[in-house]
Design an enzyme around this catalytic site. Structure first.
Site, PDB file in Angstrom:
ATOM      1  N   THR A 109       0.592  -1.338  -0.062  1.00  0.00           N
ATOM      2  CA  THR A 109       0.120   0.093   0.012  1.00  0.00           C
ATOM      3  C   THR A 109       0.680   1.317   0.239  1.00  0.00           C
ATOM      4  OG1 THR A 109      -1.363  -1.177   1.531  1.00  0.00           O
ATOM      5  CG2 THR A 109      -2.068   1.000   0.968  1.00  0.00           C
ATOM      6  N   LYS A 165     -17.491  24.773  -5.927  1.00  0.00           N
ATOM      7  CA  LYS A 165     -17.476  23.431  -4.990  1.00  0.00           C
ATOM      8  C   LYS A 165     -18.904  23.030  -4.895  1.00  0.00           C
ATOM      9  CE  LYS A 165     -14.585  21.325  -4.349  1.00  0.00           C
ATOM     10  NZ  LYS A 165     -14.149  19.965  -4.831  1.00  0.00           N
ATOM     11  N   HIS A 182      -5.325  20.947 -10.031  1.00  0.00           N
ATOM     12  CA  HIS A 182      -6.086  20.780  -8.868  1.00  0.00           C
ATOM     13  C   HIS A 182      -5.351  21.286  -7.573  1.00  0.00           C
ATOM     14  CE1 HIS A 182      -6.630  17.955  -5.126  1.00  0.00           C
ATOM     15  NE2 HIS A 182      -8.107  18.347  -5.585  1.00  0.00           N
TER      16      HIS A 182
HETATM   17  O1  GKR Z   1     -11.058  21.233  -0.127  1.00  0.00           O
HETATM   18  O2  GKR Z   1     -13.015  20.638   0.318  1.00  0.00           O
HETATM   19  C1  GKR Z   1     -12.042  20.832  -0.251  1.00  0.00           C
HETATM   20  C2  GKR Z   1     -12.147  20.072  -1.851  1.00  0.00           C
HETATM   21  O3  GKR Z   1     -13.199  19.500  -1.983  1.00  0.00           O
HETATM   22  C3  GKR Z   1     -10.658  19.402  -1.954  1.00  0.00           C
HETATM   23  O4  GKR Z   1     -10.904  18.253  -1.095  1.00  0.00           O
HETATM   24  C4  GKR Z   1     -10.725  18.527  -3.355  1.00  0.00           C
HETATM   25  O5  GKR Z   1      -9.657  17.751  -3.416  1.00  0.00           O
HETATM   26  O6  GKR Z   1     -10.670  20.988  -4.302  1.00  0.00           O
HETATM   27  C5  GKR Z   1     -10.621  19.437  -4.637  1.00  0.00           C
HETATM   28  C6  GKR Z   1     -11.164  18.981  -5.820  1.00  0.00           C
HETATM   29  O7  GKR Z   1     -10.990  19.852  -6.898  1.00  0.00           O
HETATM   30  O8  GKR Z   1     -11.901  17.947  -5.927  1.00  0.00           O
HETATM   31 MG    MG Z   2     -12.152  18.223  -7.905  1.00  0.00          MG
END
Ligand code: GKR
Ligand code: MG
Length: 421
Positions: free
Chosen positions: A99, A192, A319
């Site tokens: 892992t 988001k 990302h």
């Molecule tokens: O910070 O809550 C957050 C995001 O949802 C993050 O955890 C994600 O990894 O930003 C990210 C994404 O684009 O999926």
């Molecule tokens: Mg994303």
């Protein structure tokens, strides 16, 4: 050539607002770690990555193992990290790859490789973007990363609350977008999603598109929707999004949607390693990959990913997770040197309120970070800030990100199941 003398890994915590996502809610503190690669001539290379305990422990072990290696010998570093992780990972009983080797090699090696690139830049007195092939752009565009959020954290008050207030309705999200674009000059928006019923999130997307008709908009439900839900929502999204990021889980699920729409699907969830590329390409699962040097294996690995994307006509974006200025600068140098990075990069940086580098928070100009013609990343650690944020880490007691527990402080029955709708 200078050799690596030692590697110092310092875990940090900085205040994080109560941001909602499909996985729950951000806790009051975000964790990161800063890596200092010290060479025998006194040069220091900087890097930043995740701050959870397993990453910090493995980074520390692997960092020790690099002593004596020529800082330009990236292949020797990678071999040494691989051997160290293999030694530390318990053998599996079913014969599957160990892992830690599979999941942690790109993360741990990537973080050390970034520090080596900064150090190399200082040695030859050239910026990191030159070591990656030269800058195709000096101003790297980022997008406004919009989150639904609460006004403050429950059962936590240290006198600091972010200035963004409560954001749960389309109107409040338009206000957040307005403030963020006015303040930083961003020219594109990322919402988001995956937090509320998709009907509300589609309404929010339409409100953002109406308020900012000329700004490219992408939304990211983080795999909270089923294939069926996504297909039903597509007609409302096709005309207003530049791409739809991870609506649904798995390469097959994404392919089932992508093969029914011209709207590009993007991912940082189903295609996150080189071994996922053959299936992704064979199934035509996505049209955009969000690169992230923190988990793809560093700067060189991301350049290799970019070449694959160019070959297979897949768009490239970037990302982000909660991070500080060393990561932002590394992302900017990488993006500057990647010709086919065809979208504005993601960044959580506007949500951070402190930094570990001299000069404090990095400024955006017209939504861009300018890469400087200075050795390495052109950054110097602010030792007082490093000590302050390390103290935060000691005091806050958090050792890994746990959005589920934080969310249950508000909604005790909250179920992290995905897809949810
Ligand atoms: O910070 O809550 C957050 C995001 O949802 C993050 O955890 C994600 O990894 O930003 C990210 C994404 O684009 O999926
Ligand atoms: Mg994303």
């Amino acid at each position: 050539m200078p050799r690596i003398k030692n590697v110092i890994v310092t875990p940090l915590a900085f205040r994080d607002p109560p941001l909602l996502n499909a996985g729950g809610l951000h806790e009051p503190w975000a964790l990161r770690s800063v890596i200092e690669m010290v060479l025998d001539d006194g040069t220091i290379g900087l890097s930043e990555t995740y701050g959870d305990d397993p990453t910090v422990n493995l980074l520390t072990e692997c960092g020790h193992a690099l002593a004596g290696i020529d800082v330009f010998d990236i292949n020797a570093m990678q071999a040494r990290v691989r051997e160290t992780l293999a030694r530390l990972s318990p053998p599996t009983t079913d014969g599957s790859p160990r892992t830690a080797l599979v999941t942690m090699l790109p993360r741990v090696f990537g973080a050390l490789e970034v520090a080596a690139f900064d150090a190399m830049g200082h040695v030859v007195k050239r910026p990191v973007y030159d070591l990656l092939g030269g800058a195709c752009r000096r101003d790297v565009p980022f997008s406004a990363y919009l989150f639904y959020k609460f006004a403050g954290h429950k059962d936590f008050d240290d006198g600091w609350n972010d200035p963004w207030g409560n954001v749960q309705t389309p109107e409040e999200m338009v206000r957040e977008a307005r403030e963020m674009t006015d303040r930083y000059g961003f020219g594109s928006l990322k919402l988001k999603a995956g937090v509320f019923d998709p009907a509300l999130e589609v309404e929010t997307s339409k409100a953002l598109h109406a308020a900012f008709p000329h700004m490219p908009l992408r939304i990211d439900p983080n795999a909270a929707w089923t294939v069926e839900t996504t297909l039903k929502l597509l007609p409302q999204l096709e005309g207003i999004l530049e791409y739809l990021e991870d609506p649904t889980p798995t390469i097959s699920g994404m392919a089932a949607v992508q093969n029914k729409t011209k709207l590009p699907l993007a991912t940082n969830m189903c295609t996150v390693a080189f071994e996922h590329m053959p299936e992704t390409i064979a199934k035509g699962a996505v049209k955009v990959i969000l690169a992230d040097h923190h988990f793809w294996g560093g700067l060189r690995a991301t350049v290799e990913l970019a070449a694959m994307c160019r070959t297979w006509d897949i768009g490239l974006s970037m990302h982000s997770n909660s991070h500080l200025g060393i990561s932002l600068t590394a992302m900017a140098h990488l993006a500057a040197a990647t010709p086919n990075l065809s979208y504005a990069c993601d960044t959580h940086y506007p949500w951070a309120n402190d930094d570990v580098i001299e000069g404090g928070l990095i400024q955006f100009h017209n939504g861009c970070v300018r890469v400087e013609d200075k050795p390495g990343f052109g950054l110097t650690l602010d030792r007082a800030a490093l000590a302050r944020m390390h103290e935060n880490w000691k005091r806050c007691g958090l050792r890994k990100r746990d959005d589920i527990t934080e969310m249950r402080k508000y909604w005790p029955d909250w179920n992290p199941k995905r897809p949810r709708w």
